[in-house]
Write a protein that holds these residues in place. Structure first.
Motif, mmCIF file in Angstrom:
data_model
loop_
_atom_site.group_PDB
_atom_site.id
_atom_site.type_symbol
_atom_site.label_atom_id
_atom_site.label_comp_id
_atom_site.label_asym_id
_atom_site.label_seq_id
_atom_site.Cartn_x
_atom_site.Cartn_y
_atom_site.Cartn_z
ATOM 1 N N ALA A 67 -1.115 6.036 8.743
ATOM 2 C CA ALA A 67 -0.709 6.864 7.465
ATOM 3 C C ALA A 67 -0.314 5.964 6.366
ATOM 4 O O ALA A 67 -0.308 5.995 5.311
ATOM 5 C CB ALA A 67 -0.053 7.998 7.688
ATOM 6 N N ARG A 68 0.935 5.226 6.740
ATOM 7 C CA ARG A 68 1.499 4.385 5.903
ATOM 8 C C ARG A 68 0.791 3.406 5.279
ATOM 9 O O ARG A 68 0.784 2.999 3.995
ATOM 10 C CB ARG A 68 2.580 3.581 6.602
ATOM 11 N N GLU A 69 -0.400 2.674 6.031
ATOM 12 C CA GLU A 69 -1.188 1.797 5.518
ATOM 13 C C GLU A 69 -2.099 2.418 4.467
ATOM 14 O O GLU A 69 -2.330 1.774 3.657
ATOM 15 C CB GLU A 69 -1.689 0.994 6.523
ATOM 16 N N ALA A 70 -2.535 3.618 4.837
ATOM 17 C CA ALA A 70 -3.494 4.479 3.919
ATOM 18 C C ALA A 70 -2.687 4.870 2.723
ATOM 19 O O ALA A 70 -3.336 4.427 1.450
ATOM 20 C CB ALA A 70 -3.945 5.692 4.547
ATOM 21 N N ALA A 71 -1.572 5.125 2.487
ATOM 22 C CA ALA A 71 -0.793 5.316 1.483
ATOM 23 C C ALA A 71 -0.485 4.083 0.514
ATOM 24 O O ALA A 71 -0.403 4.274 -0.492
ATOM 25 C CB ALA A 71 0.730 5.977 1.693
ATOM 26 N N ALA A 72 -0.282 2.905 1.206
ATOM 27 C CA ALA A 72 0.086 1.691 0.608
ATOM 28 C C ALA A 72 -1.448 1.359 -0.047
ATOM 29 O O ALA A 72 -1.377 0.601 -1.361
ATOM 30 C CB ALA A 72 0.524 0.588 1.577
ATOM 31 N N ARG A 73 -2.448 1.429 0.483
ATOM 32 C CA ARG A 73 -3.778 1.040 0.026
ATOM 33 C C ARG A 73 -3.873 1.947 -1.328
ATOM 34 O O ARG A 73 -4.359 1.573 -2.382
ATOM 35 C CB ARG A 73 -4.979 1.552 0.789
ATOM 36 N N ASP A 74 -3.518 3.102 -1.293
ATOM 37 C CA ASP A 74 -3.678 4.031 -2.511
ATOM 38 C C ASP A 74 -2.918 3.754 -3.677
ATOM 39 O O ASP A 74 -3.207 3.839 -4.795
ATOM 40 C CB ASP A 74 -3.448 5.631 -2.020
ATOM 41 N N ALA A 75 -1.713 3.263 -3.288
ATOM 42 C CA ALA A 75 -0.767 2.857 -4.263
ATOM 43 C C ALA A 75 -0.989 1.431 -4.736
ATOM 44 O O ALA A 75 -0.782 1.179 -6.002
ATOM 45 C CB ALA A 75 0.636 3.200 -4.018
ATOM 46 N N PHE A 76 -1.199 0.463 -4.041
ATOM 47 C CA PHE A 76 -1.175 -0.888 -4.184
ATOM 48 C C PHE A 76 -2.234 -1.738 -4.343
ATOM 49 O O PHE A 76 -2.551 -2.897 -4.823
ATOM 50 C CB PHE A 76 -0.047 -1.752 -3.455
ATOM 51 N N GLY A 77 -3.374 -1.218 -3.750
ATOM 52 C CA GLY A 77 -4.649 -1.938 -3.417
ATOM 53 C C GLY A 77 -4.735 -2.092 -1.891
ATOM 54 O O GLY A 77 -3.994 -1.912 -0.972
ATOM 55 N N ASP A 78 -5.753 -2.515 -1.379
ATOM 56 C CA ASP A 78 -6.339 -2.755 0.002
ATOM 57 C C ASP A 78 -5.978 -4.217 0.232
ATOM 58 O O ASP A 78 -6.586 -5.251 -0.203
ATOM 59 C CB ASP A 78 -7.891 -2.540 0.243
ATOM 60 N N ALA A 79 -4.968 -4.520 0.931
ATOM 61 C CA ALA A 79 -4.359 -5.837 1.613
ATOM 62 C C ALA A 79 -5.701 -6.497 2.367
ATOM 63 O O ALA A 79 -5.510 -7.636 2.419
ATOM 64 C CB ALA A 79 -3.110 -5.966 2.283
ATOM 65 N N ARG A 80 -6.633 -5.831 2.863
ATOM 66 C CA ARG A 80 -7.533 -6.277 3.683
ATOM 67 C C ARG A 80 -8.585 -7.030 2.931
ATOM 68 O O ARG A 80 -9.132 -8.029 3.415
ATOM 69 C CB ARG A 80 -8.142 -5.123 4.507
ATOM 70 N N LEU A 81 -8.621 -6.647 1.412
ATOM 71 C CA LEU A 81 -9.638 -7.148 0.883
ATOM 72 C C LEU A 81 -8.968 -8.043 -0.396
ATOM 73 O O LEU A 81 -9.626 -8.981 -1.037
ATOM 74 C CB LEU A 81 -10.384 -5.953 0.228
ATOM 75 N N ASP A 82 -7.767 -7.884 -0.802
ATOM 76 C CA ASP A 82 -7.183 -8.403 -1.751
ATOM 77 C C ASP A 82 -5.887 -9.115 -1.428
ATOM 78 O O ASP A 82 -4.842 -8.009 -1.437
ATOM 79 C CB ASP A 82 -7.098 -7.299 -3.118
ATOM 80 N N PRO A 83 -5.353 -10.327 -1.329
ATOM 81 C CA PRO A 83 -4.218 -10.797 -1.047
ATOM 82 C C PRO A 83 -2.966 -10.354 -1.963
ATOM 83 O O PRO A 83 -1.988 -10.322 -1.603
ATOM 84 C CB PRO A 83 -4.703 -12.435 -1.090
ATOM 85 N N GLU A 84 -3.389 -10.255 -3.254
ATOM 86 C CA GLU A 84 -2.625 -10.035 -4.237
ATOM 87 C C GLU A 84 -1.838 -8.404 -3.923
ATOM 88 O O GLU A 84 -0.817 -8.123 -4.242
ATOM 89 C CB GLU A 84 -2.978 -9.914 -5.712
ATOM 90 N N ALA A 85 -2.804 -7.669 -3.581
ATOM 91 C CA ALA A 85 -2.461 -6.258 -3.067
ATOM 92 C C ALA A 85 -1.455 -6.298 -1.958
ATOM 93 O O ALA A 85 -0.390 -5.779 -1.885
ATOM 94 C CB ALA A 85 -3.456 -5.347 -2.659
ATOM 95 N N GLY A 86 -1.807 -7.366 -1.038
ATOM 96 C CA GLY A 86 -0.844 -7.608 0.115
ATOM 97 C C GLY A 86 0.528 -8.141 -0.255
ATOM 98 O O GLY A 86 1.723 -7.639 0.067
ATOM 99 N N LEU A 87 0.626 -8.812 -1.485
ATOM 100 C CA LEU A 87 1.833 -9.299 -1.967
ATOM 101 C C LEU A 87 2.814 -8.125 -2.616
ATOM 102 O O LEU A 87 4.000 -7.750 -2.544
ATOM 103 C CB LEU A 87 1.818 -10.233 -2.956
ATOM 104 N N ARG A 88 2.022 -7.032 -3.343
ATOM 105 C CA ARG A 88 2.605 -5.972 -3.789
ATOM 106 C C ARG A 88 3.050 -5.025 -2.646
ATOM 107 O O ARG A 88 4.236 -4.493 -3.000
ATOM 108 C CB ARG A 88 1.541 -5.076 -4.614
ATOM 109 N N ILE A 89 2.419 -5.104 -1.775
ATOM 110 C CA ILE A 89 2.843 -4.208 -0.791
ATOM 111 C C ILE A 89 4.144 -4.777 0.138
ATOM 112 O O ILE A 89 5.028 -4.024 0.244
ATOM 113 C CB ILE A 89 1.842 -3.834 0.617
ATOM 114 N N VAL A 90 4.215 -6.050 0.457
ATOM 115 C CA VAL A 90 5.312 -6.662 1.033
ATOM 116 C C VAL A 90 6.635 -6.369 -0.021
ATOM 117 O O VAL A 90 7.742 -6.201 0.590
ATOM 118 C CB VAL A 90 5.104 -8.150 1.319
#
Length: 207
Positions: A67-90
C-alpha cells in the motif's frame, strides 16, 4: 464490470481502512515501534479483528508495504518505470522514518521463501532492476551532444544490469545508514552515485 457488493466489498473496504490506518501509524511513529494494537485502535477494532483480514502479522506488514508503494506511485510516479520518480520517493522517505524502518525490517525477513512478502520483494527488485538497466542503456549513457555511434556505442545491457544492481543495493543500504544518521541526504547521495556510475560506463565504452 459492476462494483463489488456484499461481504467481499465490505471486507475489501475494511482492509483498505486498516491499511490506511497502518500507513498513518508508521508515518507518524518516527523511531517508535508500531504494534497491531496501535493500528487496531485507529479503526476501532481488536488486534484479532485486524489480523483476521490478513491472516497474520507478517501478511499485514507485507500488505502495508504494498500500500505504501502504491501511494508513492500516485504521489511521485512509478519508480519501476521512471528512475527520477525513484529519487523523488527516496527524498520523501526522509519524512517517514517509521515506514523506512518497516521496509528495512520486512525486506530482511522476506529473504525466507515462506515469508508473505517474499514474492513481492523478488518481483519488485527484478522489475526495478530491469527498468533501471533499460534507462541506463537507452538514455543515461548519452551526455549532452553525444549519441551512440558504431565506434562509440551505448553501454551494453550487461553493464547496465550491473549499474542497476549497485544502485538498488546502495539505495537500500543507505536507508539503514540514514535511520542511524538522519542527516544523510539519501536522494542526493543516490543521484551522485548514479552520475558517477554512468560516467564510468561512458568512459569505458569510449576506450
Amino acid at each position: 464490470m459492476s462494483a463489488a457488493r456484499g461481504p467481499y466489498a465490505k471486507t475489501s473496504a475494511k482492509r483498505k481502512q486498516i491499511l490506511d490506518a497502518a500507513l498513518a501509524a508508521y508515518a507518524e511513529a518516527g523511531s517508535r515501534k508500531v504494534s497491531v494494537r496501535d493500528i487496531a485502535s485507529r479503526v476501532g477494532m481488536t488486534d484479532a479483528g485486524v489480523l483476521h483480514h490478513f491472516g497474520n502479522r507478517e501478511a499485514l506488514l507485507a500488505a502495508v508495504l504494498e500500500a505504501r508503494e502504491a501511494a508513492a506511485r500516485d504521489a511521485f510516479g512509478d519508480a519501476r518505470l521512471d528512475p527520477e520518480a525513484g529519487l523523488r520517493i527516496v527524498a520523501a522517505n526522509a519524512s517517514t522514518p517509521g515506514l523506512v524502518k518497516l521496509f528495512v525490517d520486512v525486506a530482511a525477513a522476506a529473504a525466507e521463501p515462506e515469508h508473505p512478502a517474499h514474492d513481492w520483494f523478488t518481483e519488485r527488485y527484478a522489475t526495478i532492476r530491469s527498468s533501471l538497466a533499460e534507462w541506463v542503456t537507452v538514455d543515461a549513457a548519452r551526455p549532452e551532444g553525444r549519441k551512440p555511434t558504431a565506434d562509440r556505442p551505448a553501454p551494453s545491457r550487461v553493464d547496465a544490469d550491473w549499474v542497476a544492481r549497485i544502485l538498488l543495493a546502495a539505495t537500500d543500504g543507505l536507508q539503514l545508514q540514514w535511520l542511524l544518521e538522519p542527516g544523510i541526504d539519501m536522494a542526493a547521495d543516490i543521484a551522485a552515485l548514479r552520475d558517477v556510475l554512468v560516467a564510468g560506463l561512458v568512459a569505458r565504452q569510449g576506450k
